[in-house]
Write a protein that holds these residues in place. Structure first.
Motif, short mmCIF file in Angstrom:
data_model
loop_
_atom_site.label_atom_id
_atom_site.label_comp_id
_atom_site.label_asym_id
_atom_site.label_seq_id
_atom_site.Cartn_x
_atom_site.Cartn_y
_atom_site.Cartn_z
N LEU A 1 52.95 59.26 45.74
CA LEU A 1 52.90 59.47 44.29
C LEU A 1 53.15 60.94 43.93
O LEU A 1 53.84 61.22 42.94
CB LEU A 1 51.54 59.02 43.75
CG LEU A 1 51.22 57.53 43.87
CD1 LEU A 1 49.80 57.24 43.38
CD2 LEU A 1 52.22 56.69 43.10
N ALA A 2 52.62 61.84 44.74
CA ALA A 2 52.84 63.26 44.48
C ALA A 2 54.31 63.63 44.63
O ALA A 2 54.84 64.46 43.87
CB ALA A 2 51.98 64.10 45.41
N LEU A 3 54.99 63.02 45.60
CA LEU A 3 56.44 63.26 45.75
C LEU A 3 57.19 62.81 44.51
O LEU A 3 58.11 63.50 44.05
CB LEU A 3 56.97 62.48 46.96
CG LEU A 3 57.00 63.16 48.32
CD1 LEU A 3 57.64 62.23 49.34
CD2 LEU A 3 57.76 64.47 48.27
N LEU A 4 56.78 61.68 43.96
CA LEU A 4 57.48 61.16 42.78
C LEU A 4 57.18 61.98 41.53
O LEU A 4 57.86 61.81 40.52
CB LEU A 4 57.12 59.69 42.56
CG LEU A 4 57.66 58.72 43.62
CD1 LEU A 4 57.18 57.31 43.36
CD2 LEU A 4 59.20 58.75 43.66
N ARG A 5 56.19 62.84 41.59
CA ARG A 5 56.00 63.80 40.49
C ARG A 5 57.18 64.76 40.43
O ARG A 5 57.49 65.32 39.38
CB ARG A 5 54.70 64.59 40.68
CG ARG A 5 53.43 63.83 40.35
CD ARG A 5 52.20 64.66 40.66
NE ARG A 5 52.14 65.87 39.86
CZ ARG A 5 51.53 65.97 38.68
NH1 ARG A 5 50.91 64.93 38.18
NH2 ARG A 5 51.52 67.11 38.02
N GLU A 6 57.84 64.97 41.57
CA GLU A 6 58.97 65.89 41.63
C GLU A 6 60.24 65.25 41.06
O GLU A 6 61.00 65.91 40.35
CB GLU A 6 59.23 66.32 43.07
CG GLU A 6 58.06 67.04 43.72
CD GLU A 6 58.33 67.38 45.17
OE1 GLU A 6 59.52 67.43 45.57
OE2 GLU A 6 57.36 67.60 45.92
N ASP A 7 60.44 63.96 41.39
CA ASP A 7 61.67 63.29 40.96
C ASP A 7 61.63 61.84 41.43
O ASP A 7 60.82 61.48 42.29
CB ASP A 7 62.89 63.99 41.58
CG ASP A 7 64.18 63.69 40.82
OD1 ASP A 7 64.12 62.93 39.83
OD2 ASP A 7 65.24 64.22 41.21
N ASP A 8 62.50 61.00 40.88
CA ASP A 8 62.65 59.63 41.38
C ASP A 8 63.25 59.68 42.78
O ASP A 8 64.13 60.52 43.06
CB ASP A 8 63.57 58.82 40.47
CG ASP A 8 63.03 58.70 39.05
OD1 ASP A 8 61.84 58.99 38.85
OD2 ASP A 8 63.80 58.31 38.15
N MET A 9 62.81 58.80 43.67
CA MET A 9 63.30 58.79 45.05
C MET A 9 63.25 57.37 45.61
O MET A 9 62.50 56.53 45.13
CB MET A 9 62.43 59.67 45.96
CG MET A 9 62.36 61.12 45.59
SD MET A 9 61.39 62.07 46.81
CE MET A 9 61.05 63.55 45.86
N HIS A 10 64.03 57.16 46.66
CA HIS A 10 63.91 55.92 47.43
C HIS A 10 63.07 56.22 48.67
O HIS A 10 62.94 57.38 49.09
CB HIS A 10 65.27 55.34 47.79
CG HIS A 10 66.21 56.29 48.47
ND1 HIS A 10 66.03 56.71 49.77
CD2 HIS A 10 67.35 56.90 48.02
CE1 HIS A 10 67.01 57.54 50.11
NE2 HIS A 10 67.83 57.67 49.07
N PRO A 11 62.46 55.20 49.28
CA PRO A 11 61.53 55.43 50.39
C PRO A 11 62.13 56.21 51.56
O PRO A 11 61.45 57.02 52.18
CB PRO A 11 61.12 54.02 50.82
CG PRO A 11 61.23 53.22 49.56
CD PRO A 11 62.42 53.78 48.84
N TYR A 12 63.41 55.97 51.86
CA TYR A 12 64.03 56.68 52.97
C TYR A 12 64.06 58.18 52.69
O TYR A 12 63.80 59.01 53.57
CB TYR A 12 65.45 56.15 53.20
CG TYR A 12 66.16 56.79 54.36
CD1 TYR A 12 65.78 56.52 55.67
CD2 TYR A 12 67.22 57.67 54.15
CE1 TYR A 12 66.43 57.11 56.74
CE2 TYR A 12 67.88 58.27 55.21
CZ TYR A 12 67.48 57.98 56.51
OH TYR A 12 68.12 58.58 57.57
N ALA B 1 67.66 65.25 52.47
CA ALA B 1 66.83 64.05 52.56
C ALA B 1 67.53 62.85 51.94
O ALA B 1 67.26 61.71 52.31
CB ALA B 1 65.50 64.29 51.85
N ARG B 2 68.44 63.06 51.00
CA ARG B 2 69.12 61.95 50.32
C ARG B 2 70.17 61.30 51.21
O ARG B 2 70.59 60.18 50.99
CB ARG B 2 69.80 62.45 49.05
CG ARG B 2 68.83 62.82 47.93
CD ARG B 2 69.57 63.05 46.64
NE ARG B 2 68.68 63.53 45.60
CZ ARG B 2 68.60 64.79 45.18
NH1 ARG B 2 69.39 65.70 45.74
NH2 ARG B 2 67.78 65.14 44.23
#
Length: 207
Positions: free
Chosen positions: A16-27, A205-206
């Motif tokens: 959840l903290a990562l998604l505070r940075e931006d939308d992301m996929h699990p990979y 990472a993308r």
């Protein structure tokens, strides 16, 4: 909201903290967390990540915002943080920072404490300082009483070690509180504006 906080795992908080940075996929989450060496704190595998994301989605803490596919790669689903997810991270950090009986949770909370306002972070850290000081006094007093009663020192080695570790953490914590309380010390979202290194990490990472 209390139930949501109670059910959160350390990995769930980090997602959840990562998604505070931006939308992301699990990979992307997995790769970014490994680049940051977050696997020092929590166990990180593809299975646990996808299971955690699924559970957070069912709990309404994150939501699917789209899917994409590049070349022969598997389809990737991108997630965003919901308002409930944003709030539950803050509530979880507030709960864990003062507690001295959950070391793994504290490490995760400490990694995310910058999401709180400076004054609140200082206040919670001071609560922890009080609890640590009381625990240190208990350990030191208990060991001294045991020695006075003639208990051989060899039986108190673990108690001695715990007291020394508590004393070291208390010294570090008091220095941290002074640092964070200083308004010249950069704090919060404004202090963490994306750097070139951060943007390079995200791009790697993308892929």
């Amino acid at each position: 909201m209390k139930d949501a906080v109670a059910r959160l795992t350390p990995l769930g908080v980090m997602v959840l903290a990562l998604l505070r940075e931006d939308d992301m996929h699990p990979y992307e989450m997995i790769r970014l967390m490994r680049q940051r060496h977050d696997d020092r704190i929590v166990s990180l595998t593809n299975g646990t990540m996808y299971h955690t994301v699924g559970r957070l989605e069912r709990g309404g803490l994150l939501a699917e915002v789209g899917t994409d596919r590049e070349g022969n790669r598997p389809e990737r689903t991108t997630y965003t943080l919901t308002d409930a997810g944003r709030q539950v991270v803050l509530d979880w950090v507030r709960r864990e920072i003062p507690r001295i009986d959950r070391p793994v949770e504290f490490r995760v909370a400490l990694a995310e404490v910058h999401n709180l306002e400076r004054d609140e972070a200082v206040s919670l850290l001071r609560e922890r300082e009080t609890a640590l000081a009381a625990s240190l006094e208990l350990h030191q007093g208990g060991r001294a009483k045991a020695l006075a009663k003639g208990v051989p020192d060899q039986y108190l080695i673990e108690v001695e070690r715990e007291g020394i570790l508590l004393e070291a953490e208390l010294t570090w914590l008091r220095e941290l509180i002074a640092r964070v309380a200083d308004t010249d010390y950069p704090w919060g979202d404004a202090a963490g504006m994306p750097t070139d290194r951060y943007l390079a990490q995200r791009e790697a990472a993308r892929r």
